[in-house]
Write a protein that holds these residues in place. Structure first.
Motif, mmCIF file in Angstrom:
data_model
loop_
_atom_site.group_PDB
_atom_site.id
_atom_site.type_symbol
_atom_site.label_atom_id
_atom_site.label_comp_id
_atom_site.label_asym_id
_atom_site.label_seq_id
_atom_site.Cartn_x
_atom_site.Cartn_y
_atom_site.Cartn_z
ATOM 1 N N ASN A 105 -7.589 -10.617 5.488
ATOM 2 C CA ASN A 105 -6.135 -10.530 5.765
ATOM 3 C C ASN A 105 -5.480 -11.912 5.760
ATOM 4 O OD1 ASN A 105 -7.329 -7.970 6.761
ATOM 5 N ND2 ASN A 105 -5.243 -7.543 7.410
ATOM 6 N N SER A 148 5.957 -2.464 16.458
ATOM 7 C CA SER A 148 5.238 -1.227 16.783
ATOM 8 C C SER A 148 3.764 -1.490 16.543
ATOM 9 C CB SER A 148 5.694 -0.081 15.882
ATOM 10 O OG SER A 148 7.008 0.284 16.205
ATOM 11 N N ILE A 149 2.956 -1.272 17.557
ATOM 12 C CA ILE A 149 1.498 -1.399 17.393
ATOM 13 C C ILE A 149 0.957 -0.027 17.034
ATOM 14 C CG2 ILE A 149 -0.676 -1.888 18.580
ATOM 15 C CD1 ILE A 149 0.701 -4.110 20.079
ATOM 16 N N PHE A 150 0.340 0.043 15.868
ATOM 17 C CA PHE A 150 -0.084 1.343 15.331
ATOM 18 C C PHE A 150 -1.415 1.784 15.936
ATOM 19 C CE2 PHE A 150 2.309 -0.244 11.356
ATOM 20 C CZ PHE A 150 3.508 0.295 11.805
ATOM 21 N N THR A 201 -9.618 -4.384 0.645
ATOM 22 C CA THR A 201 -9.188 -2.999 0.591
ATOM 23 C C THR A 201 -10.078 -2.172 -0.350
ATOM 24 O OG1 THR A 201 -7.063 -1.894 0.759
ATOM 25 C CG2 THR A 201 -7.464 -3.013 -1.273
ATOM 26 N N TYR A 220 -8.410 -12.014 9.988
ATOM 27 C CA TYR A 220 -7.274 -12.801 9.481
ATOM 28 C C TYR A 220 -7.785 -14.141 8.986
ATOM 29 C CZ TYR A 220 -4.728 -9.139 11.773
ATOM 30 O OH TYR A 220 -4.280 -7.901 12.124
ATOM 31 N N VAL A 229 0.822 -1.208 0.000
ATOM 32 C CA VAL A 229 0.000 0.000 0.000
ATOM 33 C C VAL A 229 0.863 1.268 0.000
ATOM 34 C CG1 VAL A 229 -1.656 1.311 1.384
ATOM 35 C CG2 VAL A 229 -1.922 -1.172 1.113
ATOM 36 N N ARG A 255 -1.385 4.422 12.055
ATOM 37 C CA ARG A 255 -0.828 4.454 10.699
ATOM 38 C C ARG A 255 -1.865 5.110 9.775
ATOM 39 N NH1 ARG A 255 0.681 -1.353 8.115
ATOM 40 N NH2 ARG A 255 -1.588 -1.562 8.187
ATOM 41 N N ASN A 288 5.426 -4.917 5.834
ATOM 42 C CA ASN A 288 4.394 -3.899 6.070
ATOM 43 C C ASN A 288 3.266 -4.458 6.916
ATOM 44 O OD1 ASN A 288 5.450 -1.928 4.159
ATOM 45 N ND2 ASN A 288 4.887 -3.441 2.602
ATOM 46 N N ASN A 289 3.093 -5.749 6.845
ATOM 47 C CA ASN A 289 1.899 -6.348 7.446
ATOM 48 C C ASN A 289 2.202 -6.949 8.808
ATOM 49 O OD1 ASN A 289 1.391 -7.140 4.127
ATOM 50 N ND2 ASN A 289 0.002 -5.800 5.219
ATOM 51 N N LEU A 290 1.139 -7.093 9.572
ATOM 52 C CA LEU A 290 1.308 -7.465 10.980
ATOM 53 C C LEU A 290 1.960 -8.837 11.181
ATOM 54 C CD1 LEU A 290 0.730 -6.710 13.938
ATOM 55 C CD2 LEU A 290 -1.451 -7.904 13.705
ATOM 56 N N ASP A 331 -5.378 3.557 8.075
ATOM 57 C CA ASP A 331 -5.945 2.383 8.756
ATOM 58 C C ASP A 331 -7.366 2.661 9.249
ATOM 59 O OD1 ASP A 331 -3.875 0.622 8.474
ATOM 60 O OD2 ASP A 331 -3.127 0.793 10.527
ATOM 61 N N VAL A 357 -5.082 -6.456 17.234
ATOM 62 C CA VAL A 357 -3.624 -6.599 17.163
ATOM 63 C C VAL A 357 -3.110 -7.261 18.448
ATOM 64 C CG1 VAL A 357 -1.414 -5.380 16.961
ATOM 65 C CG2 VAL A 357 -3.381 -4.597 15.629
ATOM 66 N N GLY A 393 -6.363 -2.103 16.411
ATOM 67 C CA GLY A 393 -7.124 -2.375 15.184
ATOM 68 C C GLY A 393 -7.607 -3.817 15.115
ATOM 69 N N ARG A 450 -9.030 -6.907 12.610
ATOM 70 C CA ARG A 450 -9.058 -7.380 11.227
ATOM 71 C C ARG A 450 -9.549 -8.827 11.184
ATOM 72 N NH1 ARG A 450 -8.243 -2.866 10.996
ATOM 73 N NH2 ARG A 450 -6.730 -1.619 9.841
ATOM 74 N N TYR A 464 -2.935 1.245 -4.777
ATOM 75 C CA TYR A 464 -2.993 -0.225 -4.784
ATOM 76 C C TYR A 464 -4.445 -0.692 -4.797
ATOM 77 C CZ TYR A 464 -3.419 -4.822 -2.707
ATOM 78 O OH TYR A 464 -3.818 -6.107 -2.444
HETATM 79 C C1 WQD Z 1 -3.280 -5.271 10.358
HETATM 80 C C2 WQD Z 1 -3.420 -4.542 11.684
HETATM 81 C C3 WQD Z 1 -2.408 -2.372 11.636
HETATM 82 C C4 WQD Z 1 1.729 -3.765 11.145
HETATM 83 C C5 WQD Z 1 -3.155 -4.501 4.380
HETATM 84 C C6 WQD Z 1 -3.560 -3.844 3.106
HETATM 85 C C7 WQD Z 1 -4.525 -4.694 2.380
HETATM 86 C C8 WQD Z 1 -4.040 -6.094 2.195
HETATM 87 C C9 WQD Z 1 -3.479 -6.683 3.436
HETATM 88 C C10 WQD Z 1 -2.582 -6.843 0.461
HETATM 89 C C11 WQD Z 1 -3.765 -3.056 11.529
HETATM 90 C C12 WQD Z 1 -1.689 -3.275 12.622
HETATM 91 C C13 WQD Z 1 0.350 -3.709 11.298
HETATM 92 C C14 WQD Z 1 2.556 -3.389 12.237
HETATM 93 C C15 WQD Z 1 0.565 -2.933 13.536
HETATM 94 N N1 WQD Z 1 -3.164 -6.113 1.136
HETATM 95 N N2 WQD Z 1 -0.217 -3.287 12.475
HETATM 96 N N3 WQD Z 1 1.942 -2.986 13.395
HETATM 97 O O1 WQD Z 1 -3.696 -2.884 6.898
HETATM 98 O O2 WQD Z 1 -5.500 -4.599 7.352
HETATM 99 O O3 WQD Z 1 -4.292 -4.634 5.224
HETATM 100 O O4 WQD Z 1 -2.634 -5.778 4.102
HETATM 101 O O5 WQD Z 1 -1.989 -7.305 -0.287
HETATM 102 O O6 WQD Z 1 -4.757 -4.098 1.165
HETATM 103 O O7 WQD Z 1 -4.143 -2.597 3.393
HETATM 104 O O8 WQD Z 1 -3.111 -5.358 7.244
HETATM 105 O O9 WQD Z 1 -1.333 -6.588 8.389
HETATM 106 O O10 WQD Z 1 -0.864 -4.251 7.573
HETATM 107 O O11 WQD Z 1 -2.381 -4.578 9.509
HETATM 108 O O12 WQD Z 1 0.080 -2.553 14.615
HETATM 109 O O13 WQD Z 1 3.791 -3.382 12.170
HETATM 110 O O14 WQD Z 1 -2.137 -4.565 12.342
HETATM 111 O O15 WQD Z 1 -2.478 -1.062 12.128
HETATM 112 O O16 WQD Z 1 -4.595 -2.718 12.604
HETATM 113 P P1 WQD Z 1 -4.199 -4.255 6.747
HETATM 114 P P2 WQD Z 1 -1.824 -5.231 8.133
#
Ligand code: WQD
Length: 347
Positions: free
Chosen positions: A186, A223-225, A134, A240, A94, A301, A205-207, A304, A278, A236, A238, A156
């Protein structure tokens, strides 16, 4: 007898989700032609796929947006005698898409268009597309169903919406075309063998990949955003979904589409229907790995949303699919992959 797809193009088949999709297809006895340029994937994934699921799989290492490769791709799809395709090739970060929108539009939309030309030339008119939750804007009530308002907040996400629309236009243009846009929530986890999994380039980038790299000692802390969202614990939430459940969803969607009499394009969510915060994800990963996951609370972030989870009933109604695996399974399998392959496929 119900007609099933037998000879399937998997564009992006060496990637995280693609590799799991290919294992499911081979396991079901289908023939697969992977098209991949390894831009965000590794040839070793293909070796592992062939060990996990012996079967008929071929690889065409070509770039869907390189004009010099287009003829090869068209001939290969024809020679393979493809009857359908699953399209997962593209860029998916993203933040990067905000910084490099043109590259995202060019790559994601260009790849889809080349694949569609090749399918047209081979008279293969059934396609399952890797879309994303998304595409839903920020205004929907949870759980979000497929009638939810769309409105991507970054390039994206807009590429996903454009490709969904391209498939809708194509299906409207000629009755032979059938498409499903799978809107993934997710995807996390890995094949239970620990042999294939997500291997992100650079800082994840992803959790889940981030947590896994902290657990394995590659990164100091997570880091928890944001911990001040209006959610049950402030972090947040999601939906999963285990990548193997997701992969099974592709086969179920493709077979449904293949046997379906009506043409047209359908949007279908793939999620569990349940939200996980999270902090809950961190706790589950800690239990599964038996490792400490140090974290700090960081600012929210950009972009989000507080909470999003799927209404996943349509996939169940149409093709009898539901996600079976729990957050514990997701963490255990993700950890098995990460701990067996601390540096991903580079090991
Ligand atoms: C999940 C939660 C973050 C990282 C994104 C894209 C989406 C899809 C999947 C794919 C949120 C929190 C995250 C970190 C955190 N794309 N977090 N610390 O944002 O739901 O979706 O990925 O190809 O298009 O937008 O997923 O895993 O990034 O975040 O606290 O280091 O974890 O704030 O609440 P997201 P994510």
């Amino acid at each position: 007898m119900v007609k099933k797809a037998q000879k399937i193009i998997v564009a992006g088949g060496a990637g995280y989700i693609g590799s799991h999709v290919v294992v499911e297809l081979l396991g079901a006895g289908r023939d697969v032609l992977i098209i991949d340029n390894f831009s965000n994937s590794h040839p070793e994934a293909i070796n592992r796929i062939t060990k996990l699921a012996p079967g008929n799989v071929e690889l065409l290492e070509r770039d869907l947006i390189n004009p010099a490769h287009k003829n090869d791709i068209i001939s290969a799809v024809k020679d393979f005698d493809a009857d359908s395709a699953i399209h997962l090739a593209g860029l998916k970060a993203v933040g990067e898409s905000v910084a490099e929108p043109v590259r995202y539009y060019e790559t994601n939309i260009g790849s889809a268009l080349t694949l569609l030309s090749a399918l047209e030339a081979a008279d293969a008119n059934t396609i399952v597309f890797s879309s994303s939750a998304t595409v839903y804007g920020e205004l929907n009530q949870n759980p979000v169903d497929e009638t939810g308002l769309t409105g991507a907040t970054n390039p994206y996400g807009r590429t996903k919406l454009f490709i969904e629309d391209i498939l809708k236009d194509l299906c409207a243009s000629a009755p032979k075309w059938k498409a499903i846009n799978l809107r993934y929530f997710n995807p996390v986890g890995a094949h239970p063998s620990g042999q294939i999994g997500e291997d992100p380039n650079g800082v994840p980038n992803n959790l889940f990949p981030f947590i896994a790299q902290v657990a394995v000692g590659r990164r100091e802390k997570l880091s928890i955003f944001g911990d001040d969202y209006d959610t049950r614990d402030g972090t947040g939430v999601r939906d999963y979904i285990h990548v193997v459940d997701l992969a099974r969803g592709h086969l179920a969607a493709l077979d449904y589409l293949f046997a379906r009499e009506e043409n047209g394009a359908i949007d279908v969510n793939l999620g569990t229907g349940a939200g996980v915060s999270v902090l809950e994800a961190v706790a589950a990963f800690k239990r599964a790995s038996n490792k400490d996951i140090p974290y700090q609370i960081a600012p929210r972030r950009d972009g989000d949303v507080a909470e999003i989870y799927a209404d996943a009933r349509l996939a169940n109604e149409l093709f009898n699919w539901r996600a079976d695996k729990t957050i514990e399974d997701m963490c255990a399998d993700h950890w098995r992959w990460q701990s067996n392959n601390p540096n991903g496929y580079k090991d």
